[in-house]
Design an enzyme around this catalytic site. Sequence first.
Site, PDB file in Angstrom:
ATOM      1  N   LYS A 146      59.818  37.889  15.908  1.00  0.00           N
ATOM      2  CA  LYS A 146      58.981  37.722  17.129  1.00  0.00           C
ATOM      3  C   LYS A 146      58.566  38.857  17.800  1.00  0.00           C
ATOM      4  O   LYS A 146      59.501  39.724  18.147  1.00  0.00           O
ATOM      5  CB  LYS A 146      58.698  36.310  17.792  1.00  0.00           C
ATOM      6  CG  LYS A 146      58.620  35.153  16.636  1.00  0.00           C
ATOM      7  CD  LYS A 146      58.733  33.891  17.459  1.00  0.00           C
ATOM      8  CE  LYS A 146      58.266  32.767  16.618  1.00  0.00           C
ATOM      9  NZ  LYS A 146      58.034  31.591  17.533  1.00  0.00           N
ATOM     10  N   TYR A 185      49.469  29.575  12.464  1.00  0.00           N
ATOM     11  CA  TYR A 185      50.002  28.362  13.200  1.00  0.00           C
ATOM     12  C   TYR A 185      48.988  27.203  13.276  1.00  0.00           C
ATOM     13  O   TYR A 185      48.874  26.568  14.336  1.00  0.00           O
ATOM     14  CB  TYR A 185      50.382  29.048  14.598  1.00  0.00           C
ATOM     15  CG  TYR A 185      51.831  29.463  14.565  1.00  0.00           C
ATOM     16  CD1 TYR A 185      53.033  28.979  14.313  1.00  0.00           C
ATOM     17  CD2 TYR A 185      51.961  30.898  15.131  1.00  0.00           C
ATOM     18  CE1 TYR A 185      54.124  29.494  14.438  1.00  0.00           C
ATOM     19  CE2 TYR A 185      53.115  31.378  15.199  1.00  0.00           C
ATOM     20  CZ  TYR A 185      54.186  30.837  15.014  1.00  0.00           C
ATOM     21  OH  TYR A 185      55.425  31.139  14.895  1.00  0.00           O
ATOM     22  N   ASN A 200      60.882  32.600  21.682  1.00  0.00           N
ATOM     23  CA  ASN A 200      62.116  32.252  20.851  1.00  0.00           C
ATOM     24  C   ASN A 200      62.634  33.260  19.925  1.00  0.00           C
ATOM     25  O   ASN A 200      63.181  32.631  19.133  1.00  0.00           O
ATOM     26  CB  ASN A 200      61.934  30.930  20.777  1.00  0.00           C
ATOM     27  CG  ASN A 200      60.921  30.404  19.773  1.00  0.00           C
ATOM     28  OD1 ASN A 200      60.409  31.286  19.411  1.00  0.00           O
ATOM     29  ND2 ASN A 200      60.850  29.027  19.535  1.00  0.00           N
ATOM     30  N   HIS A 218      60.987  32.918  13.882  1.00  0.00           N
ATOM     31  CA  HIS A 218      60.398  32.106  13.133  1.00  0.00           C
ATOM     32  C   HIS A 218      60.859  31.801  11.804  1.00  0.00           C
ATOM     33  O   HIS A 218      61.447  32.581  11.218  1.00  0.00           O
ATOM     34  CB  HIS A 218      58.918  32.485  12.773  1.00  0.00           C
ATOM     35  CG  HIS A 218      58.166  31.396  11.766  1.00  0.00           C
ATOM     36  ND1 HIS A 218      57.640  30.183  12.303  1.00  0.00           N
ATOM     37  CD2 HIS A 218      58.021  31.446  10.437  1.00  0.00           C
ATOM     38  CE1 HIS A 218      57.244  29.488  11.158  1.00  0.00           C
ATOM     39  NE2 HIS A 218      57.370  30.324  10.020  1.00  0.00           N
ATOM     40  N   GLU A 275      53.973  30.422   3.348  1.00  0.00           N
ATOM     41  CA  GLU A 275      54.127  31.196   4.584  1.00  0.00           C
ATOM     42  C   GLU A 275      54.562  32.593   3.786  1.00  0.00           C
ATOM     43  O   GLU A 275      54.038  33.862   4.468  1.00  0.00           O
ATOM     44  CB  GLU A 275      55.011  30.976   5.561  1.00  0.00           C
ATOM     45  CG  GLU A 275      54.551  29.739   6.452  1.00  0.00           C
ATOM     46  CD  GLU A 275      55.564  29.090   7.483  1.00  0.00           C
ATOM     47  OE1 GLU A 275      55.076  28.311   8.300  1.00  0.00           O
ATOM     48  OE2 GLU A 275      56.755  29.557   7.266  1.00  0.00           O
TER      49      GLU A 275
END
Length: 140
Positions: free
Chosen positions: A11, A51, A114, A117, A128
Amino acid sequence: MSLERTFAIVKPDAVAARQAGEILAMIEKAGFRILSLRMTRLTEPQAKGFYAVHCEKPFFPGLVKFMTEGPIIVMALEREDAIRKWRETMGATNPANAAEGTIRKRFATSIERNSVHGSDAPETAETELRFFFSTADLLG
Ligand code: IDP
Ligand code: MG
């Protein structure tokens, strides 16, 4: 169990903090083969689409802003039991709950920022992967 594929992202927080190299090393040490890898940047429509399952959540606008703030690294990973193992290697969504030795325990700074993913099931993994990669990209 046979080989399985999953989808992973480094990320924007982790790319900006120059942690991508260490995260890739952790991925390879955890037994994954990197089938495909690319640095890219999500547009707002792409982030919202990726998302979409979370669109009603209170954290959705912040998540879209975060995921579009800078470059990301998208990856197709392969190993036995890849989906479950990659989630285990990442650690819990909230780094406060992440186990020792996981990527999120080591690098994540909040439940939002965080670091990584990972797909949560075979159907989401395929969707995805297809969001970012062509059949030729996934030949490995
Ligand atoms: P996951 O990434 O561990 O699968 P999800 O529940 O699918 O977690 O949430 C997607 C992403 O949305 C998380 O990785 C995190 O960046 C963000 N997120 C999840 N829950 C919260 C929250 O309560 N506050 C802020 N951001 C959140
Ligand atoms: Mg998820």
